[in-house]
Design a protein around this motif. Structure first.
Motif, PDB file in Angstrom:
ATOM      1  N   GLY A  26       0.789  -1.223   0.000  1.00 13.87           N
ATOM      2  CA  GLY A  26       0.000   0.000   0.000  1.00 13.87           C
ATOM      3  C   GLY A  26       0.820   1.270   0.000  1.00 13.87           C
ATOM      4  O   GLY A  26       1.768   1.418   0.769  1.00 13.87           O
ATOM      5  N   ARG A  27       0.430   2.181  -0.866  1.00 13.73           N
ATOM      6  CA  ARG A  27       0.988   3.537  -0.879  1.00 13.73           C
ATOM      7  C   ARG A  27      -0.119   4.457  -0.379  1.00 13.73           C
ATOM      8  O   ARG A  27      -1.089   4.711  -1.087  1.00 13.73           O
ATOM      9  N   LEU A  28       0.027   4.931   0.849  1.00 15.69           N
ATOM     10  CA  LEU A  28      -1.025   5.690   1.520  1.00 15.69           C
ATOM     11  C   LEU A  28      -0.683   7.175   1.569  1.00 15.69           C
ATOM     12  O   LEU A  28       0.475   7.547   1.794  1.00 15.69           O
ATOM     13  N   LEU A  29      -1.705   8.003   1.385  1.00 15.62           N
ATOM     14  CA  LEU A  29      -1.592   9.442   1.597  1.00 15.62           C
ATOM     15  C   LEU A  29      -2.646   9.845   2.609  1.00 15.62           C
ATOM     16  O   LEU A  29      -3.842   9.623   2.403  1.00 15.62           O
ATOM     17  N   LEU A  30      -2.200  10.424   3.725  1.00 14.50           N
ATOM     18  CA  LEU A  30      -3.084  10.887   4.794  1.00 14.50           C
ATOM     19  C   LEU A  30      -3.086  12.409   4.791  1.00 14.50           C
ATOM     20  O   LEU A  30      -2.008  13.024   4.874  1.00 14.50           O
ATOM     21  N   ILE A  31      -4.263  13.002   4.677  1.00 16.00           N
ATOM     22  CA  ILE A  31      -4.374  14.455   4.571  1.00 16.00           C
ATOM     23  C   ILE A  31      -5.215  14.980   5.725  1.00 16.00           C
ATOM     24  O   ILE A  31      -6.388  14.610   5.866  1.00 16.00           O
ATOM     25  N   GLY A  32      -4.618  15.828   6.557  1.00 14.36           N
ATOM     26  CA  GLY A  32      -5.367  16.394   7.684  1.00 14.36           C
ATOM     27  C   GLY A  32      -4.435  16.957   8.740  1.00 14.36           C
ATOM     28  O   GLY A  32      -3.282  17.285   8.478  1.00 14.36           O
ATOM     29  N   GLY A  33      -4.943  17.039   9.946  1.00 17.25           N
ATOM     30  CA  GLY A  33      -4.141  17.557  11.041  1.00 17.25           C
ATOM     31  C   GLY A  33      -3.905  19.046  10.953  1.00 17.25           C
ATOM     32  O   GLY A  33      -2.854  19.538  11.380  1.00 17.25           O
ATOM     33  N   THR A  34      -4.882  19.800  10.426  1.00 12.49           N
ATOM     34  CA  THR A  34      -4.722  21.250  10.391  1.00 12.49           C
ATOM     35  C   THR A  34      -5.058  21.816  11.772  1.00 12.49           C
ATOM     36  O   THR A  34      -5.800  21.216  12.546  1.00 12.49           O
ATOM     37  N   TYR A  35      -4.482  22.965  12.067  1.00 16.91           N
ATOM     38  CA  TYR A  35      -4.592  23.566  13.405  1.00 16.91           C
ATOM     39  C   TYR A  35      -6.047  23.663  13.836  1.00 16.91           C
ATOM     40  O   TYR A  35      -6.891  24.121  13.050  1.00 16.91           O
ATOM     41  N   PRO A  36      -6.363  23.231  15.056  1.00  9.15           N
ATOM     42  CA  PRO A  36      -5.507  22.755  16.143  1.00  9.15           C
ATOM     43  C   PRO A  36      -5.550  21.243  16.337  1.00  9.15           C
ATOM     44  O   PRO A  36      -5.469  20.763  17.460  1.00  9.15           O
ATOM     45  N   TYR A  37      -5.644  20.487  15.258  1.00  9.55           N
ATOM     46  CA  TYR A  37      -5.878  19.049  15.360  1.00  9.55           C
ATOM     47  C   TYR A  37      -4.692  18.217  14.877  1.00  9.55           C
ATOM     48  O   TYR A  37      -4.863  17.147  14.292  1.00  9.55           O
ATOM     49  N   GLY A  38      -3.488  18.680  15.133  1.00  8.32           N
ATOM     50  CA  GLY A  38      -2.313  17.967  14.660  1.00  8.32           C
ATOM     51  C   GLY A  38      -2.185  16.562  15.202  1.00  8.32           C
ATOM     52  O   GLY A  38      -1.720  15.648  14.507  1.00  8.32           O
ATOM     53  N   GLY A  39      -2.592  16.353  16.447  1.00  2.00           N
ATOM     54  CA  GLY A  39      -2.471  15.028  17.039  1.00  2.00           C
ATOM     55  C   GLY A  39      -3.289  13.982  16.318  1.00  2.00           C
ATOM     56  O   GLY A  39      -2.912  12.799  16.277  1.00  2.00           O
ATOM     57  N   ALA A  40      -4.410  14.382  15.719  1.00  2.00           N
ATOM     58  CA  ALA A  40      -5.297  13.424  15.061  1.00  2.00           C
ATOM     59  C   ALA A  40      -4.601  12.728  13.901  1.00  2.00           C
ATOM     60  O   ALA A  40      -4.661  11.500  13.769  1.00  2.00           O
ATOM     61  N   ILE A  41      -3.955  13.493  13.048  1.00  2.00           N
ATOM     62  CA  ILE A  41      -3.311  12.882  11.880  1.00  2.00           C
ATOM     63  C   ILE A  41      -2.099  12.058  12.306  1.00  2.00           C
ATOM     64  O   ILE A  41      -1.760  11.057  11.665  1.00  2.00           O
ATOM     65  N   MET A  42      -1.438  12.442  13.410  1.00  2.00           N
ATOM     66  CA  MET A  42      -0.317  11.646  13.906  1.00  2.00           C
ATOM     67  C   MET A  42      -0.787  10.284  14.399  1.00  2.00           C
ATOM     68  O   MET A  42      -0.137   9.266  14.156  1.00  2.00           O
ATOM     69  N   MET A  43      -1.925  10.257  15.106  1.00  2.00           N
ATOM     70  CA  MET A  43      -2.447   8.974  15.577  1.00  2.00           C
ATOM     71  C   MET A  43      -2.901   8.099  14.406  1.00  2.00           C
ATOM     72  O   MET A  43      -2.704   6.878  14.413  1.00  2.00           O
ATOM     73  N   ALA A  44      -3.482   8.716  13.388  1.00  2.00           N
ATOM     74  CA  ALA A  44      -3.874   7.952  12.205  1.00  2.00           C
ATOM     75  C   ALA A  44      -2.652   7.379  11.497  1.00  2.00           C
ATOM     76  O   ALA A  44      -2.658   6.221  11.059  1.00  2.00           O
ATOM     77  N   ALA A  45      -1.594   8.175  11.385  1.00  4.31           N
ATOM     78  CA  ALA A  45      -0.379   7.698  10.729  1.00  4.31           C
ATOM     79  C   ALA A  45       0.262   6.562  11.509  1.00  4.31           C
ATOM     80  O   ALA A  45       0.733   5.572  10.929  1.00  4.31           O
ATOM     81  N   LEU A  46       0.293   6.699  12.834  1.00  2.00           N
ATOM     82  CA  LEU A  46       0.851   5.627  13.668  1.00  2.00           C
ATOM     83  C   LEU A  46       0.085   4.331  13.453  1.00  2.00           C
ATOM     84  O   LEU A  46       0.685   3.261  13.281  1.00  2.00           O
ATOM     85  N   ALA A  47      -1.241   4.403  13.442  1.00  2.00           N
ATOM     86  CA  ALA A  47      -2.054   3.202  13.252  1.00  2.00           C
ATOM     87  C   ALA A  47      -1.839   2.603  11.867  1.00  2.00           C
ATOM     88  O   ALA A  47      -1.793   1.372  11.712  1.00  2.00           O
ATOM     89  N   ALA A  48      -1.702   3.440  10.852  1.00  2.00           N
ATOM     90  CA  ALA A  48      -1.494   2.937   9.498  1.00  2.00           C
ATOM     91  C   ALA A  48      -0.161   2.205   9.380  1.00  2.00           C
ATOM     92  O   ALA A  48      -0.072   1.117   8.799  1.00  2.00           O
ATOM     93  N   VAL A  49       0.889   2.800   9.939  1.00  2.00           N
ATOM     94  CA  VAL A  49       2.209   2.163   9.891  1.00  2.00           C
ATOM     95  C   VAL A  49       2.205   0.861  10.671  1.00  2.00           C
ATOM     96  O   VAL A  49       2.691  -0.177  10.201  1.00  2.00           O
ATOM     97  N   GLN A  50       1.641   0.884  11.872  1.00  2.00           N
ATOM     98  CA  GLN A  50       1.614  -0.318  12.703  1.00  2.00           C
ATOM     99  C   GLN A  50       0.733  -1.407  12.103  1.00  2.00           C
ATOM    100  O   GLN A  50       0.909  -2.594  12.400  1.00  2.00           O
ATOM    101  N   SER A  51      -0.197  -1.030  11.231  1.00  2.00           N
ATOM    102  CA  SER A  51      -1.047  -2.007  10.557  1.00  2.00           C
ATOM    103  C   SER A  51      -0.356  -2.664   9.372  1.00  2.00           C
ATOM    104  O   SER A  51      -0.938  -3.540   8.736  1.00  2.00           O
TER     105      SER A  51
END
Length: 293
Positions: A26-51
């Motif tokens: 899989g080649r994934l592109l995650l778009i989001g985490g605009t202010y003030p929600y930066g943590g959200a896209i980081m948690m999504a990225a962590l889950a995608a990598v760990q998956s």
């Protein structure tokens, strides 16, 4: 009603071929985490990598990139305002997760419209969080992509016109029937349900609980769905989404045996071990609906 059981888990989470490489997962592109929600896209990225996603790229606010790389150097990242690079990455991606931690403002609207304009039929497009809000508010025409929606109850209310108290099986099935052909809906809430347009039955979770009621839980689920969507071509996208959703709550339920609440990042850390367990078929003593180590 369908349930994710041992047989389906073993069909989806299979061992990797010895001659495979990262491009096969899989080649994934995650778009989001605009202010003030930066943590959200980081948690999504962590889950995608760990998956197990092979390549994960994050388009987010520039100020989030250092924090992301300090926690997850495995993910690539760039400023979401870099329009040339964003267009290039949209074209390259097999799976696009749009909306996790995306603020409903001018920038968010531009990003949703851009992805909708450029997404192709061979791509999986997962609409989460802010993307759902913007799409619903503007009544945008949906792109010709393989669509997955991950709304919580209020977002589904806005999408479907069904008040929370009206979101039963019959009325939800009618609303799902109005989505583009083959679209998948992850109807988050107590006893989360997974629907596919055109299918008479739906998957319903038998795991999970109030220990999951904490910020970032949906972001982690969206990342897991993206990670699974980019892998396991031996089964359909619907089955991949159902198994990712089930595993998310199954891990949380197991962690809740020793924790009052379960943090989303704690779930992500456990994903590789659970996937290893099922891919190796080390589960002969586990009942279909019960997970135990």
């Amino acid at each position: 009603m369908l349930r994710v059981d041992k047989k389906l888990l073993q069909q989806v989470i299979v061992s990797r071929q010895s001659d495979s490489y990262k491009g096969d997962y899989g080649r994934l592109l995650l778009i989001g985490g605009t202010y003030p929600y930066g943590g959200a896209i980081m948690m999504a990225a962590l889950a995608a990598v760990q998956s197990g996603a092979g390549l994960v790229t994050v388009a987010t606010n520039q100020e989030n990139i250092s924090a992301l790389h300090s926690q997850l150097p495995e993910a690539m990242a760039f400023a979401v305002t870099d329009q040339d690079l964003l267009a290039e990455q949209i074209a390259k991606a097999g799976v696009i997760l749009l909306g996790t931690g995306l603020k409903d403002n001018d920038l968010g609207t531009h990003l949703v419209e851009l992805v909708f304009d450029r997404a192709q039929s061979h791509q999986v497009l997962i609409l989460d969080g802010g993307a759902i809000s913007i799409y619903t508010r503007l009544a945008l025409p949906l792109p010709q992509a393989q669509l997955v929606f991950t709304p919580h109850q209020k977002e589904w209310e806005a999408m479907s016109g069904l008040a929370i108290g009206e979101q039963g099986e019959d009325r939800t099935q009618m609303a799902v029937g109005k989505l583009p052909e083959g679209s998948i809906l992850v109807q988050k809430g107590p006893q989360t349900k997974i629907w596919q347009q055109g299918q008479p039955d739906y998957y319903q979770l038998t795991v999970g609980g109030p220990y999951q009621a904490t910020g970032g839980m949906g972001d982690t689920l969206a990342g897991m769905i993206a990670g699974f969507a980019g892998q396991f071509p031996q089964v359909g996208l619907y089955e991949r989404v159902a198994v990712a959703t089930y595993l998310h709550s199954a891990i949380a339920e197991d962690l809740s045996k020793e924790a009052y609440i379960v943090l989303p990042t704690s779930i992500s850390k456990e994903i590789p071990k659970w996937m290893k367990k099922w891919s190796d078929n080390l589960n002969e003593n586990v009942e279909n609906e019960t997970f135990s180590w």
